[in-house]
Write a protein that holds these residues in place. Structure first.
Motif, PDB file in Angstrom:
ATOM      1  N   GLU A  55      -0.958  47.937   2.935  1.00 28.05           N
ATOM      2  CA  GLU A  55      -0.567  47.372   2.113  1.00 28.05           C
ATOM      3  C   GLU A  55      -0.613  48.227   0.250  1.00 28.05           C
ATOM      4  OE1 GLU A  55      -2.784  43.877   0.267  1.00 28.05           O
ATOM      5  OE2 GLU A  55      -2.254  43.123   2.075  1.00 28.05           O
ATOM      6  N   SER A  59      -1.062  39.185  -4.337  1.00 27.85           N
ATOM      7  CA  SER A  59      -2.317  39.120  -5.028  1.00 27.85           C
ATOM      8  C   SER A  59      -3.023  38.365  -5.973  1.00 27.85           C
ATOM      9  CB  SER A  59      -1.270  40.294  -6.127  1.00 27.85           C
ATOM     10  OG  SER A  59      -0.927  39.843  -7.164  1.00 27.85           O
ATOM     11  N   TRP A  60      -4.336  38.648  -5.958  1.00 26.32           N
ATOM     12  CA  TRP A  60      -5.487  38.471  -6.657  1.00 26.32           C
ATOM     13  C   TRP A  60      -4.477  38.150  -8.632  1.00 26.32           C
ATOM     14  CZ3 TRP A  60     -10.357  36.731  -5.966  1.00 26.32           C
ATOM     15  CH2 TRP A  60     -11.069  36.553  -7.394  1.00 26.32           C
ATOM     16  N   ASP A  63      -4.059  50.393   0.335  1.00 27.48           N
ATOM     17  CA  ASP A  63      -5.608  49.885   0.593  1.00 27.48           C
ATOM     18  C   ASP A  63      -4.823  49.323   2.208  1.00 27.48           C
ATOM     19  OD1 ASP A  63      -6.901  50.333  -2.082  1.00 27.48           O
ATOM     20  OD2 ASP A  63      -5.254  48.822  -2.936  1.00 27.48           O
ATOM     21  N   HIS A  93      -5.930  45.871   3.866  1.00 28.28           N
ATOM     22  CA  HIS A  93      -6.216  44.821   4.377  1.00 28.28           C
ATOM     23  C   HIS A  93      -5.746  44.182   5.432  1.00 28.28           C
ATOM     24  CE1 HIS A  93      -6.601  40.653   2.701  1.00 28.28           C
ATOM     25  NE2 HIS A  93      -6.051  40.079   3.373  1.00 28.28           N
ATOM     26  N   ARG A  94      -6.954  43.945   6.312  1.00 31.87           N
ATOM     27  CA  ARG A  94      -6.864  42.664   7.497  1.00 31.87           C
ATOM     28  C   ARG A  94      -6.560  44.399   8.264  1.00 31.87           C
ATOM     29  NH1 ARG A  94      -5.940  37.114   6.356  1.00 31.87           N
ATOM     30  NH2 ARG A  94      -6.950  35.913   5.447  1.00 31.87           N
TER      31      ARG A  94
END
Length: 329
Positions: free
Chosen positions: A96, A158-159, A89, A91-92
Motif C-alpha cells: 500500500e 485509511s485510519w 506498507d 497490508h494483508r
C-alpha cells in the motif's frame, strides 16, 4: 451593551489562505515525480498504486489543477516545518502506497480524487450480444462519471477516513479550503499528541500503582516473617523456662540428697540447652528479611507479577526503575 473589542479578541484567528499558482514553474519534487508517472491515458489518471508519488484518481482534464493544488499544499506544509514523504506498507500481503504530511511525528495520509456522478448506463453492442447468448448476464444500470469536483483528504479505508476531507462545493472551491485542510491536519496532530500524553500518564499511573502494590506486598511479607520469628522466640523462651523448672525440680526431688553423676551430667546439658534456645540469653536483633522473589510474593499480590521489571535485587533490596517513585518498603 456588547464589548465588541473583547468579543473580537475571543474569536479564533482566521485561517490563512494558501495561494495556488496558475502555472507550475518549479513544482514540488513529489509533484514532479507524479507528473512523470501519469501515464498515457487520455481519460483517467490513477497513481494510487504507484510508489513514491502523490495518490491521484482524477480525470485527465483535472490532473493539472490537482497537481497545482498539491504543489501549493505541500510547499506550505514544508514552510511550516512539517515533513512531506511517501511510504509503502504491507497490508494483508499487498503493498500500500501513501503520501503523508508528518506533523511533529504524526503522519497524516492524503490523496486527491475527483468526485463522480451516477448516470444511466448505455448498454454497448457487445453487452447486448452477450446477454442474448446468456440471459443471466447482468448489465449495470448506472455508470459513475467524473464531474469535475475535486476532493482532498484522508484516503479511503485509511485510519483517518472522513477525519479531514475538503472538496469543491457550490459555495467554494477546493483551492479556497487548503488553509482549512492544513489547519485540520494540525488539529489532528495536536489531538494525537494529547492522546499520547494521556496514554503515557495512564500507563505511568498504572506502573506507579503496580510498584506501590508490590511494595505493600513486600511489607506484608516482611511483617509476617517477623511475626513468625517473634512467636518462635516466645515459644523458645517458654520452653527454656520449662526446662529450667524441670531441672530445678529434679535437683530437689531427693530432699537435698546428692544426685548421681549421670543425672547431674544430664541436668547440666539440659540447662545449657535451655540457655542456647532462650533468645534472651543473647542480644535481640531484627531478623533478616526473607527473599523478595516473585514466587515468595505470589500469595500476597493479586495481579500479574511480570507486568513490569522486578524492583528487587538478589539481596531483596528495593531498586525500581529510576522513573518510579514508589516508597521503599
Amino acid at each position: 451593551m456588547v464589548d465588541e473589542e473583547a468579543e473580537r479578541a475571543a474569536q479564533p484567528p482566521p485561517v490563512p489562505t494558501i495561494d495556488v499558482p496558475d502555472v507550475l514553474g518549479r513544482p514540488h519534487q513529489l509533484v514532479r515525480a507524479t507528473c512523470k508517472a501519469l501515464g498515457r491515458s487520455k481519460t483517467v489518471v490513477d497513481t494510487r498504486g504507484t510508489p513514491e508519488v502523490i495518490p491521484l484518481h482524477v480525470s485527465r482534464e483535472q490532473a493539472d489543477r490537482a497537481l497545482r493544488i498539491m504543489h501549493a499544499l505541500l510547499t506550505e506544509a514544508e514552510s511550516r516545518g512539517y515533513q512531506v514523504e511517501t511510504r509503502t506498507d504491507l497490508h494483508r500481503g499487498q503493498a500500500e502506497h501513501q503520501m503523508v504530511i508528518a506533523i511533529r511525528g504524526h503522519a497524516l495520509p492524503l490523496a486527491i480524487t475527483e468526485q463522480t456522478t451516477k448516470v444511466p448506463h448505455e448498454p454497448t453492442a457487445q453487452e447486448i450480444r452477450q446477454q442474448l447468448r446468456n440471459p443471466w448476464t447482468r448489465i449495470p444500470k448506472y455508470d459513475h462519471e467524473f464531474n469535475g469536483r475535486l476532493e482532498l483528504g484522508a484516503p479511503a479505508k485509511s485510519w483517518y477516513q472522513h477525519s479531514y476531507t475538503h472538496r469543491d462545493s457550490a459555495r467554494w472551491t477546493l483551492e479556497y479550503r487548503l488553509g482549512h485542510l492544513l489547519h485540520d491536519l494540525e488539529q489532528r496532530a495536536e489531538a494525537a499528541e494529547r492522546q499520547l500524553r494521556e496514554e503515557e500518564l495512564r500507563k505511568a499511573e498504572q506502573r506507579r500503582r503496580w510498584y506501590a502494590a508490590v511494595a505493600q506486598a513486600r511489607e506484608r511479607q516482611v511483617e509476617r516473617h517477623r511475626e513468625k520469628v517473634l512467636v518462635e522466640q516466645m515459644e523458645a523462651r517458654h520452653r527454656a523456662a520449662e526446662i529450667r523448672a524441670f531441672c530445678r525440680a529434679a535437683r530437689t526431688r531427693a530432699d537435698g540428697a546428692s544426685a548421681a553423676a549421670e543425672e547431674l551430667e544430664w541436668l547440666q546439658w539440659a540447662e545449657a540447652y535451655a540457655d542456647r534456645i532462650d533468645p534472651l540469653c543473647a542480644q535481640l536483633v531484627t531478623p533478616p528479611d526473607p527473599p523478595a522473589s516473585r514466587e515468595a510474593l505470589r500469595a500476597l499480590f493479586q495481579g500479574d507479577l511480570y507486568t513490569h521489571p522486578w524492583p528487587f535485587d538478589s539481596k531483596g533490596r528495593w531498586v525500581p526503575p529510576e522513573e518510579e517513585v514508589a516508597k521503599r518498603p
